[in-house]
Design an enzyme around this catalytic site. Sequence first.
Site, PDB file in Angstrom:
ATOM      1  CE  LYS A 194      -3.468   5.208   0.735  1.00  0.00           C
ATOM      2  NZ  LYS A 194      -2.801   4.404   1.776  1.00  0.00           N
ATOM      3  CG  PHE A 195       3.609   3.862  -6.509  1.00  0.00           C
ATOM      4  CD1 PHE A 195       4.630   4.219  -5.635  1.00  0.00           C
ATOM      5  CD2 PHE A 195       3.477   2.523  -6.856  1.00  0.00           C
ATOM      6  CE1 PHE A 195       5.501   3.258  -5.117  1.00  0.00           C
ATOM      7  CE2 PHE A 195       4.336   1.561  -6.341  1.00  0.00           C
ATOM      8  CZ  PHE A 195       5.348   1.931  -5.473  1.00  0.00           C
ATOM      9  CG  HIS A 196      -0.216  11.200  -7.062  1.00  0.00           C
ATOM     10  ND1 HIS A 196      -1.089  11.948  -6.318  1.00  0.00           N
ATOM     11  CD2 HIS A 196      -0.285  11.704  -8.320  1.00  0.00           C
ATOM     12  CE1 HIS A 196      -1.676  12.855  -7.081  1.00  0.00           C
ATOM     13  NE2 HIS A 196      -1.191  12.738  -8.293  1.00  0.00           N
ATOM     14  N   PRO A 207       3.723   9.469 -15.321  1.00  0.00           N
ATOM     15  CG  PRO A 207       2.198   9.655 -17.098  1.00  0.00           C
ATOM     16  CD  PRO A 207       3.081  10.485 -16.206  1.00  0.00           C
ATOM     17  N   GLY A 248      -6.814  -3.536  10.791  1.00  0.00           N
ATOM     18  CA  GLY A 248      -5.551  -3.525  11.514  1.00  0.00           C
ATOM     19  C   GLY A 248      -5.734  -3.820  12.976  1.00  0.00           C
ATOM     20  CG  ASP A 297      -1.803   1.127   1.411  1.00  0.00           C
ATOM     21  OD1 ASP A 297      -2.060   1.819   0.414  1.00  0.00           O
ATOM     22  OD2 ASP A 297      -2.263   1.358   2.552  1.00  0.00           O
ATOM     23  CB  THR A 344       8.129   8.254 -12.021  1.00  0.00           C
ATOM     24  OG1 THR A 344       8.998   9.131 -12.734  1.00  0.00           O
ATOM     25  CG2 THR A 344       8.677   8.000 -10.631  1.00  0.00           C
TER      26      THR A 344
HETATM   27  O1  C5P Z   1      -6.259  -0.303  12.580  1.00  0.00           O
HETATM   28  P1  C5P Z   1      -7.249  -0.017  11.472  1.00  0.00           P
HETATM   29  O2  C5P Z   1      -8.187  -1.170  11.195  1.00  0.00           O
HETATM   30  O3  C5P Z   1      -7.993   1.283  11.679  1.00  0.00           O
HETATM   31  O4  C5P Z   1      -6.322   0.118  10.178  1.00  0.00           O
HETATM   32  C1  C5P Z   1      -6.850   0.462   8.934  1.00  0.00           C
HETATM   33  C2  C5P Z   1      -5.775   0.466   7.901  1.00  0.00           C
HETATM   34  O5  C5P Z   1      -6.362   0.934   6.691  1.00  0.00           O
HETATM   35  C3  C5P Z   1      -4.601   1.387   8.190  1.00  0.00           C
HETATM   36  O6  C5P Z   1      -3.425   0.799   7.615  1.00  0.00           O
HETATM   37  C4  C5P Z   1      -4.963   2.667   7.488  1.00  0.00           C
HETATM   38  O7  C5P Z   1      -3.847   3.410   7.083  1.00  0.00           O
HETATM   39  C5  C5P Z   1      -5.716   2.129   6.270  1.00  0.00           C
HETATM   40  N1  C5P Z   1      -6.678   3.064   5.695  1.00  0.00           N
HETATM   41  C6  C5P Z   1      -7.719   3.602   6.415  1.00  0.00           C
HETATM   42  N2  C5P Z   1      -8.593   4.473   5.819  1.00  0.00           N
HETATM   43  C7  C5P Z   1      -8.446   4.797   4.544  1.00  0.00           C
HETATM   44  C8  C5P Z   1      -7.402   4.261   3.783  1.00  0.00           C
HETATM   45  C9  C5P Z   1      -6.531   3.375   4.411  1.00  0.00           C
HETATM   46  O8  C5P Z   1      -7.892   3.293   7.584  1.00  0.00           O
HETATM   47  N3  C5P Z   1      -9.311   5.600   3.989  1.00  0.00           N
END
Ligand code: C5P
Length: 231
Positions: free
Chosen positions: A63-65, A68, A209, A61, A70
């Site tokens: 999130k490349f931005h 094109p 997470g 994860d 690169t």
């Molecule tokens: O611990 P938790 O379940 O909140 O973790 C959620 C994961 O999803 C984290 O790695 C967080 O960076 C990611 N994430 C998020 N909301 C977003 C995009 C990604 O919580 N909109």
Amino acid sequence: MNYNKQIIIALDFSTEKACLDFLKDIDPDRCRVKVGKELFTRCGPDLIRKISAEGYEIFLDLKFHDIPNTVAGALKAAADLGVWMVNVHASGGKAMLDASREALNFKEAPLLIAVTVLTSLGSEDLTEIGVSRNSQQQVQLLADLSVNSGLDGVVCSAQETDFLRSQCPIEFKLVTPGIRPKGDSVDDQKRVVTPRSALEQGSDFLVMGRPITQTNNPSVKLDSIIQDIES
Ligand code: C5P
């Protein structure tokens, strides 16, 4: 409901040891894992190779931005690591999305998904960066752009799942964070949904997470979430 490894555990650890200690308890046949910017920046490709060698399918994860050329190069590097899924910002534009698709246009390439609008951005933040549409309209616009460039899916909030599922092709993957089993702490997430209802609303993969990483017995917790999905 049939469980098919839809849970992606966010490995939001700051050291390799903490990450590998956690994984000792987690069966790679029961879930997938996500490595984000902090862990990757600290531990690098070596850790990805180690986790991969243990049999885990990895969502890288980052999130490349960028321009094109690169982004295409970065995606090929990610594919060389053998990861299962990678992502880019859809707001990088059509040429960048097309170059991304082109870079990962081979058999067994990682799934390529896009971030539409970061869920941390409210309507004022969008106005500040010159976006006059509301958040949902902007999400839809960027999801359409991703579909048209042949991407495999988008990351979306649980609140967006319903309308995206109705607008996007059935095979287009919706990957949803902000998931909490009933009764769990919401931590810093503002709006959460349960694993089961996210899947019912059309999510394909659930990013989770702390509900799993911050418990005393992660594998038991994972099993109980899976049981709830299957029941
Ligand atoms: O611990 P938790 O379940 O909140 O973790 C959620 C994961 O999803 C984290 O790695 C967080 O960076 C990611 N994430 C998020 N909301 C977003 C995009 C990604 O919580 N909109």
